[in-house]
Each structure stands twice: as structure tokens, then as C-alpha cells.
Design a protein around this motif. Structure first.
Motif, PDB file in Angstrom:
ATOM      1  N   ALA A 243       0.838  -1.219   0.067  1.00  0.00           N
ATOM      2  CA  ALA A 243      -0.102  -0.028   0.026  1.00  0.00           C
ATOM      3  C   ALA A 243       1.168   1.415   0.012  1.00  0.00           C
ATOM      4  CB  ALA A 243      -1.096  -0.025   1.344  1.00  0.00           C
ATOM      5  N   TYR A 244       1.838   1.251   0.728  1.00  0.00           N
ATOM      6  CA  TYR A 244       2.792   2.352   0.759  1.00  0.00           C
ATOM      7  C   TYR A 244       3.584   2.342  -0.758  1.00  0.00           C
ATOM      8  CZ  TYR A 244       3.153   3.223   5.706  1.00  0.00           C
ATOM      9  OH  TYR A 244       2.818   3.522   6.947  1.00  0.00           O
ATOM     10  N   PHE A 245       3.739   1.482  -1.206  1.00  0.00           N
ATOM     11  CA  PHE A 245       4.404   1.575  -2.603  1.00  0.00           C
ATOM     12  C   PHE A 245       3.291   2.128  -3.578  1.00  0.00           C
ATOM     13  CE2 PHE A 245       5.265  -0.734  -6.663  1.00  0.00           C
ATOM     14  CZ  PHE A 245       6.403  -0.028  -7.009  1.00  0.00           C
ATOM     15  N   ARG A 246       2.190   1.691  -3.674  1.00  0.00           N
ATOM     16  CA  ARG A 246       1.076   2.032  -4.446  1.00  0.00           C
ATOM     17  C   ARG A 246       1.090   3.712  -4.127  1.00  0.00           C
ATOM     18  NH1 ARG A 246      -2.114  -2.968  -5.357  1.00  0.00           N
ATOM     19  NH2 ARG A 246      -0.501  -3.828  -6.846  1.00  0.00           N
ATOM     20  N   LEU A 247       0.968   3.963  -3.060  1.00  0.00           N
ATOM     21  CA  LEU A 247       0.700   5.286  -2.689  1.00  0.00           C
ATOM     22  C   LEU A 247       1.881   6.179  -3.391  1.00  0.00           C
ATOM     23  CD1 LEU A 247      -0.587   7.662  -0.632  1.00  0.00           C
ATOM     24  CD2 LEU A 247       0.775   7.099   1.023  1.00  0.00           C
ATOM     25  N   GLY A 248       2.982   5.786  -2.899  1.00  0.00           N
ATOM     26  CA  GLY A 248       4.123   6.268  -3.590  1.00  0.00           C
ATOM     27  C   GLY A 248       4.013   6.645  -5.153  1.00  0.00           C
TER      28      GLY A 248
ATOM     29  N   PHE B 243       6.833  14.517  -5.589  1.00  0.00           N
ATOM     30  CA  PHE B 243       8.100  13.837  -5.262  1.00  0.00           C
ATOM     31  C   PHE B 243       8.417  13.585  -3.574  1.00  0.00           C
ATOM     32  CE2 PHE B 243       8.737  15.692  -9.750  1.00  0.00           C
ATOM     33  CZ  PHE B 243       8.083  14.640 -10.546  1.00  0.00           C
ATOM     34  N   ASP B 244       8.107  14.422  -2.975  1.00  0.00           N
ATOM     35  CA  ASP B 244       8.827  14.320  -1.573  1.00  0.00           C
ATOM     36  C   ASP B 244       8.029  13.274  -1.090  1.00  0.00           C
ATOM     37  OD1 ASP B 244      10.986  16.136  -2.284  1.00  0.00           O
ATOM     38  OD2 ASP B 244      10.041  17.972  -1.068  1.00  0.00           O
TER      39      ASP B 244
ATOM     40  N   THR C  95      14.822   8.979  -7.406  1.00  0.00           N
ATOM     41  CA  THR C  95      16.028   9.922  -6.955  1.00  0.00           C
ATOM     42  C   THR C  95      16.596  10.804  -8.254  1.00  0.00           C
ATOM     43  OG1 THR C  95      16.593   8.625  -5.267  1.00  0.00           O
ATOM     44  CG2 THR C  95      18.064   9.828  -5.682  1.00  0.00           C
ATOM     45  N   GLU C  96      16.592   9.912  -9.271  1.00  0.00           N
ATOM     46  CA  GLU C  96      17.097  10.533 -10.595  1.00  0.00           C
ATOM     47  C   GLU C  96      16.144  11.465 -11.025  1.00  0.00           C
ATOM     48  OE1 GLU C  96      18.224   7.557 -13.634  1.00  0.00           O
ATOM     49  OE2 GLU C  96      19.196   6.183 -12.258  1.00  0.00           O
ATOM     50  N   ARG C  97      14.849  11.236 -11.017  1.00  0.00           N
ATOM     51  CA  ARG C  97      14.037  11.990 -11.533  1.00  0.00           C
ATOM     52  C   ARG C  97      13.918  13.311 -10.838  1.00  0.00           C
ATOM     53  NH1 ARG C  97       7.588  10.286 -12.005  1.00  0.00           N
ATOM     54  NH2 ARG C  97       6.929  12.169 -12.842  1.00  0.00           N
TER      55      ARG C  97
END
Length: 226
Positions: free
Chosen positions: A178-183, A192-193, A220-222
């Protein structure tokens, strides 16, 4: 005459079942003690966490623990017992630890979730959203919200994906996916932050998951190139 007889009969019945509540109360007290013991263990674990969300959880659980102790009049000895907690939480064997049979609503909700998963595989994302929504209406479950967030991502409905991911996390604060989907949704909204913070939470929970470290590296690259 009949009326008097009915009254007498009712009275006899109520006298007959008079002892049951006491047995029930003791069973409830034991269940409350088991629950309180689990909460105490969980609070200790969360209180030592580096993650702010978990420290807040520990405070909330402490309130719940105090309430259980007060309502069921538990003593120190009642709360200390740890037996049966592993089974209760389901760490050792989730299948055995669960209730004997799921509630009809939950069973039906699971059916809708499975249909939603099939439609996701067939790339019918609107249909998947409809199925997951039916599941959610029957039973609020973290996985249902998380799956619907994935469907919303594919429909480019990123704010809805954010909202559903947050709902999943409200129900389960340790839900890495869920954190990954949120991100992922936050990144699409150029937050981005926030996205980086969400990815890092996912990585903290499941550092072995290559998708999470990859997402952090790409973001990070983006961020560097924006």
C-alpha cells in the motif's frame, strides 16, 4: 388463566438460564485478557520503532488496552499470560488461527475481489474497480482498497489511487504494498517528496523487495533532473 400460565412458564425459563451469563462473562474476561496481553506485546514492539506512525499507533493501542482492562476489570495476573497469542495473531499458522468459517459478507466480498483480480488480468480496469467497490461495501479490508488503488492507477485516476492507498494503510499500517502504491500515485501527481517518503516506508517494511529499491533509485534520478 392461560395468561397466568404463560407468565409462570416464562419465569421458569428465565430462572433456568440464569447461570449462563456468568459463564459467558468469564469467557469474555478470558478473551479480553488474551487480547490485552497481545496489545501489551504489540505496544512494546511499536514503542521501540523508529517510525513515527508506529509510535503514534503505540499510543492509540495503549488507550485501547486501558479501556479493556477497565471494562473487564482485569488484574495484573490476567494480562501477563502470553499463551495462545501466537495462534490468535496467526503468526504461526494463519489458516488455523482464523475463525472457523468466514462471515457470509466476507466470503461474498472475497468472491468479488477474485472477480476484480480476474478483470485486472484481462485489463478491464473499470470492471475491476466495480468489483473491488462491491467487495469494500461488504467488508472494509486493506487488500480490497490496495487492489482498487492499482486499478485506479491503470485508469490514470491518481488521486483516487492515493485515497485508496491511504484507506488500506488506515486499516493496516504495516502494508508495504500500500505504501508502494501510494508512492506510485504521488509520483504521478508530481508529489515527489511525499512519494519518496512512501517508497521508503515500503522499503523499511520489505527491504528484500527489489521493486521498492528500484522505485527509490528511479525517483532519486527524476528529482535530480526536474
Amino acid at each position: 388463566h392461560t395468561h397466568t400460565h404463560t407468565n409462570t412458564h416464562t419465569h421458569t425459563q428465565s430462572t433456568h438460564i440464569h447461570h449462563t451469563p456468568t459463564a459467558m462473562a468469564e469467557a469474555e474476561r478470558q478473551a479480553a485478557a488474551t487480547c490485552a496481553s497481545f496489545l501489551r506485546t504489540k505496544i512494546a514492539a511499536l514503542a521501540n520503532s523508529k517510525r513515527m506512525l508506529q509510535k503514534q499507533d503505540a499510543e492509540s493501542l495503549q488507550v485501547a488496552l486501558d479501556c479493556i482492562v477497565n471494562v473487564f476489570n482485569l488484574k495484573e495476573g490476567d494480562v501477563g499470560a502470553q499463551e495462545g497469542l501466537e495462534a490468535l495473531v496467526g503468526r504461526s499458522n494463519p489458516v488455523m488461527a482464523g475463525p472457523a468459517a468466514p462471515t457470509p459478507a466476507l466470503a461474498e466480498a472475497e468472491t468479488y475481489k477474485e472477480k476484480g483480480n480476474e478483470l485486472m488480468g484481462a485489463k478491464d480496469y473499470q470492471g475491476a474497480v466495480a468489483m473491488y467497490t462491491k467487495a469494500i461495501n461488504l467488508a472494509e479490508c486493506d487488500a480490497f482498497f490496495c487492489n482498487r488503488a492499482a486499478a485506479y492507477m491503470n485508469l490514470k485516476m491518481y488521486q483516487q489511487a492515493v485515497d485508496d492507498s491511504l484507506q488500506a494503510l488506515r486499516l493496516n499500517r504495516d502494508y508495504a504494498k500500500a505504501y508502494f502504491r501510494l508512492g506510485s500515485a504521488q509520483a504521478k501527481l508530481n508529489l515527489f517528496d511525499e512519494a519518496m517518503a512512501s517508497y521508503k516506508e515500503a522499503f523499511l517494511l520489505e527491504p528484500e523487495n527489489a521493486a521498492y529499491s528500484k522505485a527509490i533509485a528511479e525517483l532519486t534520478e527524476r528529482k535530480a533532473g526536474r
